[in-house]
Enzyme design. Structure first.
Site, PDB file in Angstrom:
ATOM      1  N   ALA A   1      40.842  48.362  43.882  1.00  0.00           N
ATOM      2  CA  ALA A   1      40.526  47.045  43.305  1.00  0.00           C
ATOM      3  C   ALA A   1      41.577  46.705  42.257  1.00  0.00           C
ATOM      4  CB  ALA A   1      39.151  47.067  42.647  1.00  0.00           C
ATOM      5  N   LYS A   2      41.624  45.474  41.867  1.00  0.00           N
ATOM      6  CA  LYS A   2      42.479  45.049  40.751  1.00  0.00           C
ATOM      7  C   LYS A   2      41.912  43.757  40.215  1.00  0.00           C
ATOM      8  CE  LYS A   2      46.462  46.480  39.309  1.00  0.00           C
ATOM      9  NZ  LYS A   2      46.625  47.789  38.768  1.00  0.00           N
ATOM     10  N   GLY A   3      42.101  43.532  38.932  1.00  0.00           N
ATOM     11  CA  GLY A   3      41.603  42.293  38.360  1.00  0.00           C
ATOM     12  C   GLY A   3      42.392  41.928  37.129  1.00  0.00           C
TER      13      GLY A   3
END
Ligand code: NAD
Length: 445
Positions: free
Chosen positions: A134-136
């Site tokens: 994931a990345k944000g």
């Protein structure tokens, strides 16, 4: 910068842009490199071409499971309300909870988060860590905010994504523009809302609230371990090895000092302002690190200096680009004189440069393996949080060494068995594990 007029803003971070704290813009972007998402998809397809896996699984992996886009309003010190856009892209969780950083940078976009989230999926899989990717982040320049505003922003963002993060669902970590303090605020905001202290919701926290010893040093340590193993694989003793490191930040300084401790001759290191050079070996522990004193490498007394471009072309055994992305391009790959390239940064080698290195038989040990110590110790931190028992620094480093040697061995086996590049070998290891898990679990409904 007016936040409302801003349209865009454990790692990986392929940066071709300047960091918010960089004193000058990054102009090392000669070839308009592809986006993180394009790279992630191309590398996926490339690895898939070597494997007999269900094409439907590959198709699924080209897309994120979901992307959350949230509005993050905060009250500024002057009483005005500023409105920012935040994202959390969750790529794949077939092997475990989503894992990946949160970055605060003006250029953060949905597409970038998706691409970087994919890289996290491959990185966790090559390390055989039971996490997905994931990345944000938030499209904001953190330099425009006071500490109090950053805290408010972090708490509000945490609340906006609270429903989709958690210690068994999605575990953020620091990234560009965020740090252990940001993670402590996130952990506090989440815990307050849940009504109990939940340190495992985030990694990269200060040790006093459940962070792990050795986490900061881990990406550089894994780069050093992999460099040592690669040197040994190609028949050289570490004590006879010369090394040049671009970027004396967290990754580069830790890698350089460890290699120096292990007997390597570190002849050049640099930061954004340029580098220092000593053919007899620098005393790397005497050079101020980025954290202690940003951009102070050039103040270190050394027999010579070297530009960032020239450093990459020094006649050394090992060159470690550990600053930003896309520094090894079609324009300079032919001039790289090192026998081995170890990718300390994320995405330092463009695909065109990778082809040149493959043709020249120069081994390039890829980022998803070399700097994976960060996410590996994040995994250790998560285990410590869940078990409510801290590990000693020695234990962290011993277990990291074991994990790195295992992953190195897995990638080396594929490299030897398939006669591919080291990058392809690492992606093949990662994709095999992910595809096998998808095939075992099947498609619902
Ligand atoms: P950092 O901010 O601590 O250090 C970056 C260093 O690179 C500094 O010395 C800076 O002066 C230098 N630099 C910046 N721009 C440069 C340029 N244009 N040319 C030459 N040098 C330049 O960053 P870091 O945490 O060490 O990260 C470095 C790389 O490693 C990034 O690609 C990052 O995504 C990757 N990485 C970091 C971690 C981590 O946990 N820190 C983990 C995995 C990968």
């Amino acid at each position: 910068m007016g936040p409302t007029s801003t349209t865009a803003g454990d790692e990986p971070r392929a940066e071709t842009r300047s960091e918010p704290n960089d004193p000058e813009p990054n102009d090392s972007e000669p070839n308009e490199p592809e986006s993180a998402l394009e790279t992630a998809r191309r590398q996926l397809q490339h690895a898939a071409d070597h494997l007999d896996i269900d094409p439907n699984v590959v198709e699924r992996l080209k897309h994120p499971k979901r992307v959350h886009e949230v509005t993050v309003p905060i009250e500024r010190e002057d009483g005005d309300v500023a409105v920012y856009t935040g994202y959390r892209a969750q790529h794949d969780s077939v092997r475990g909870p989503y894992k990946g950083g949160l970055r605060y940078h003006p250029d953060v976009t949905r597409e970038e988060c998706v691409g970087l989230g994919m890289w996290m999926t491959w990185k966790c899989a090559v390390m055989d860590i039971p996490f997905g990717g994931a990345k944000g982040g938030i499209a904001v320049n953190p330099k425009d905010l006071t500490d109090e505003e950053t805290e408010r922003l972090t708490r509000r963002f945490t609340d906006e994504i609270r429903a989709v993060i958690g210690p068994t669902t999605d575990i953020p970590a620091p990234d560009m523009g965020t740090d252990p303090q940001t993670m402590a605020w996130l952990m506090d905001a989440y815990s307050m809302q849940e009504g109990e202290t939940i340190p495992g919701v985030v990694t990269g926290k200060p040790p006093v609230v459940g962070g792990s010893e050795g986490r900061d040093e881990a990406p550089g340590r894994s780069v050093a371990i992999v460099a040592r193993e690669a040197v040994d694989y190609y028949g050289k003793a570490i004590g006879e090895t010369s090394v040049a490191v671009q970027g004396f930040g967290s990754v580069g300084a830790n890698a350089a000092t460890l290699l120096d401790d292990w007997g390597a001759n570190v002849v050049a290191v640099s930061d954004v302002t340029g580098g220092v050079y000593d053919p007899d070996g620098l005393d790397t522990r005497a050079i101020p690190s980025h954290r202690e004193e940003p951009e102070a490498v050039m103040t270190h007394e050394a027999p010579g200096t070297v530009t960032n471009d020239a450093l990459l072309e020094l006649d050394v055994d090992v060159v470690i680009p550990a600053a930003i992305g896309n520094v090894l391009t079609a324009d300079n790959a032919d001039d790289v004189a090192a026998d081995i390239v170890i990718e300390g940064a994320n995405g330092p080698t463009t695909s065109a440069a990778s082809e040149v290195f493959a043709e020249r038989d120069v081994p390039v040990i890829p980022d998803i393996l070399a700097n994976a110590g960060g996410v590996t110790v994040s995994y250790f931190e998560w285990l410590q949080d869940i078990n409510r028992r801290a590990w000693s620094l020695d234990r962290v480093n011993d277990e990291l060494e074991t994990e790195m040697l295992d992953a190195w061995g897995d990638v080396r086996d594929e490299f030897e068995a398939r006669d591919v590049t080291w990058r392809d070998a690492a992606y093949i290891v990662a994709l095999s594990r992910i595809a096998e898990a998808h095939e075992a679990r099947g498609l619902w409904p």
